[in-house]
Motif scaffolding. Structure first.
Motif, PDB file in Angstrom:
ATOM      1  N   PHE A  28       0.779  -1.093   0.089  1.00  0.00           N
ATOM      2  CA  PHE A  28       0.155   0.043  -0.091  1.00  0.00           C
ATOM      3  C   PHE A  28       0.761   1.126  -0.056  1.00  0.00           C
ATOM      4  N   LEU A  29       2.240   1.049   0.135  1.00  0.00           N
ATOM      5  CA  LEU A  29       3.080   2.302  -0.092  1.00  0.00           C
ATOM      6  C   LEU A  29       4.152   2.056  -1.114  1.00  0.00           C
ATOM      7  N   ASP A  30       4.059   3.009  -1.977  1.00  0.00           N
ATOM      8  CA  ASP A  30       4.985   2.761  -3.131  1.00  0.00           C
ATOM      9  C   ASP A  30       5.951   4.003  -3.408  1.00  0.00           C
ATOM     10  N   LEU A  31       5.835   5.057  -2.627  1.00  0.00           N
ATOM     11  CA  LEU A  31       6.479   6.215  -2.667  1.00  0.00           C
ATOM     12  C   LEU A  31       6.161   7.131  -3.785  1.00  0.00           C
ATOM     13  N   LYS A  32       5.459   6.849  -4.887  1.00  0.00           N
ATOM     14  CA  LYS A  32       5.224   7.469  -5.907  1.00  0.00           C
ATOM     15  C   LYS A  32       3.971   8.290  -5.935  1.00  0.00           C
ATOM     16  N   GLU A  33       2.886   7.410  -5.322  1.00  0.00           N
ATOM     17  CA  GLU A  33       1.701   7.882  -5.353  1.00  0.00           C
ATOM     18  C   GLU A  33       1.130   7.969  -3.921  1.00  0.00           C
ATOM     19  N   HIS A  34       1.301   6.792  -3.050  1.00  0.00           N
ATOM     20  CA  HIS A  34       0.892   6.615  -1.770  1.00  0.00           C
ATOM     21  C   HIS A  34       1.968   6.944  -0.795  1.00  0.00           C
ATOM     22  N   LEU A  35       2.301   7.856  -0.246  1.00  0.00           N
ATOM     23  CA  LEU A  35       3.287   8.087   0.678  1.00  0.00           C
ATOM     24  C   LEU A  35       3.266   7.922   1.977  1.00  0.00           C
ATOM     25  N   TYR A  36       1.632   7.923   2.419  1.00  0.00           N
ATOM     26  CA  TYR A  36       1.290   7.498   3.803  1.00  0.00           C
ATOM     27  C   TYR A  36       0.233   6.524   3.788  1.00  0.00           C
ATOM     28  N   TYR A  37       0.010   5.766   4.821  1.00  0.00           N
ATOM     29  CA  TYR A  37      -1.044   4.995   4.630  1.00  0.00           C
ATOM     30  C   TYR A  37      -1.687   5.235   6.382  1.00  0.00           C
ATOM     31  N   PRO A  38      -2.666   5.722   6.412  1.00  0.00           N
ATOM     32  CA  PRO A  38      -3.303   5.873   7.680  1.00  0.00           C
ATOM     33  C   PRO A  38      -4.002   4.553   8.040  1.00  0.00           C
ATOM     34  N   ILE A  39      -3.716   4.168   9.527  1.00  0.00           N
ATOM     35  CA  ILE A  39      -4.123   2.956  10.112  1.00  0.00           C
ATOM     36  C   ILE A  39      -4.862   3.091  11.321  1.00  0.00           C
ATOM     37  N   SER A  40      -5.636   2.660  11.638  1.00  0.00           N
ATOM     38  CA  SER A  40      -6.225   2.769  13.351  1.00  0.00           C
ATOM     39  C   SER A  40      -6.703   1.646  13.646  1.00  0.00           C
ATOM     40  N   PHE A  41      -6.605   1.155  15.162  1.00  0.00           N
ATOM     41  CA  PHE A  41      -7.088  -0.028  15.518  1.00  0.00           C
ATOM     42  C   PHE A  41      -6.976   0.188  17.185  1.00  0.00           C
ATOM     43  N   ARG A  42      -7.831  -0.790  17.632  1.00  0.00           N
ATOM     44  CA  ARG A  42      -7.750  -0.678  19.203  1.00  0.00           C
ATOM     45  C   ARG A  42      -7.359  -1.984  19.816  1.00  0.00           C
ATOM     46  N   VAL A  43      -6.828  -2.159  21.131  1.00  0.00           N
ATOM     47  CA  VAL A  43      -6.385  -3.227  21.656  1.00  0.00           C
ATOM     48  C   VAL A  43      -7.291  -3.477  22.721  1.00  0.00           C
ATOM     49  N   VAL A  44      -7.758  -4.491  22.796  1.00  0.00           N
ATOM     50  CA  VAL A  44      -8.747  -4.925  23.943  1.00  0.00           C
ATOM     51  C   VAL A  44      -8.276  -6.165  24.761  1.00  0.00           C
ATOM     52  N   ARG A  45      -8.138  -6.103  25.789  1.00  0.00           N
ATOM     53  CA  ARG A  45      -7.691  -7.082  26.657  1.00  0.00           C
ATOM     54  C   ARG A  45      -8.709  -7.532  27.584  1.00  0.00           C
ATOM     55  N   PHE A  46      -9.145  -9.109  27.756  1.00  0.00           N
ATOM     56  CA  PHE A  46     -10.149  -9.626  28.519  1.00  0.00           C
ATOM     57  C   PHE A  46      -9.436 -10.616  29.522  1.00  0.00           C
ATOM     58  N   VAL A  47      -9.995 -10.644  30.774  1.00  0.00           N
ATOM     59  CA  VAL A  47      -9.530 -11.611  31.660  1.00  0.00           C
ATOM     60  C   VAL A  47     -10.217 -12.823  31.383  1.00  0.00           C
ATOM     61  N   LEU A  48      -9.666 -14.061  31.182  1.00  0.00           N
ATOM     62  CA  LEU A  48     -10.277 -15.257  31.098  1.00  0.00           C
ATOM     63  C   LEU A  48     -10.461 -15.961  32.484  1.00  0.00           C
ATOM     64  N   LEU A  49     -11.363 -17.109  32.414  1.00  0.00           N
ATOM     65  CA  LEU A  49     -11.879 -17.821  33.671  1.00  0.00           C
ATOM     66  C   LEU A  49     -10.649 -18.279  34.471  1.00  0.00           C
ATOM     67  N   ASP A  50      -9.596 -18.609  33.748  1.00  0.00           N
ATOM     68  CA  ASP A  50      -8.507 -19.249  34.906  1.00  0.00           C
ATOM     69  C   ASP A  50      -7.468 -18.027  35.069  1.00  0.00           C
ATOM     70  N   GLY A  51      -7.776 -16.741  34.941  1.00  0.00           N
ATOM     71  CA  GLY A  51      -7.160 -15.640  35.427  1.00  0.00           C
ATOM     72  C   GLY A  51      -6.143 -15.213  34.478  1.00  0.00           C
TER      73      GLY A  51
END
Length: 83
Positions: A28-51
């Motif tokens: 997605f980055l080729d330095l000719k047309e697409h110099l930047y690639y926006p990316i966003s995400f979130r990190v979610v952590r769960f506690v499982l039954l075994d702790g």
């Protein structure tokens, strides 16, 4: 924001830009047309039954998919996919 550029502006803002080395494959980055690639995400952590914890990275909205809903979805997924 992912980029293959190494300008002073990019280096001065590591909180905004993440450098992708030229030897890394990232079509997605080729330095000719697409110099930047926006990316966003979130990190979610769960506690499982075994702790222990399970951590997932997703681009699903936290409004539409709060942590409990996300946990339920991932729980259903493990019933059909091998671990």
């Amino acid at each position: 924001m992912l980029t293959k550029k190494q300008t002073k502006a990019v280096k001065a803002h590591p909180d905004i830009y993440k450098f992708v080395p030229s030897k890394s494959t990232f079509d997605f980055l080729d330095l000719k047309e697409h110099l930047y690639y926006p990316i966003s995400f979130r990190v979610v952590r769960f506690v499982l039954l075994d702790g222990t914890y399970e951590t997932v990275i997703t681009n699903l909205s936290d409004t539409d998919f709060p942590p409990d809903e996300l946990r339920s979805i991932y729980n259903m997924r493990w019933g059909i996919e091998p671990r």
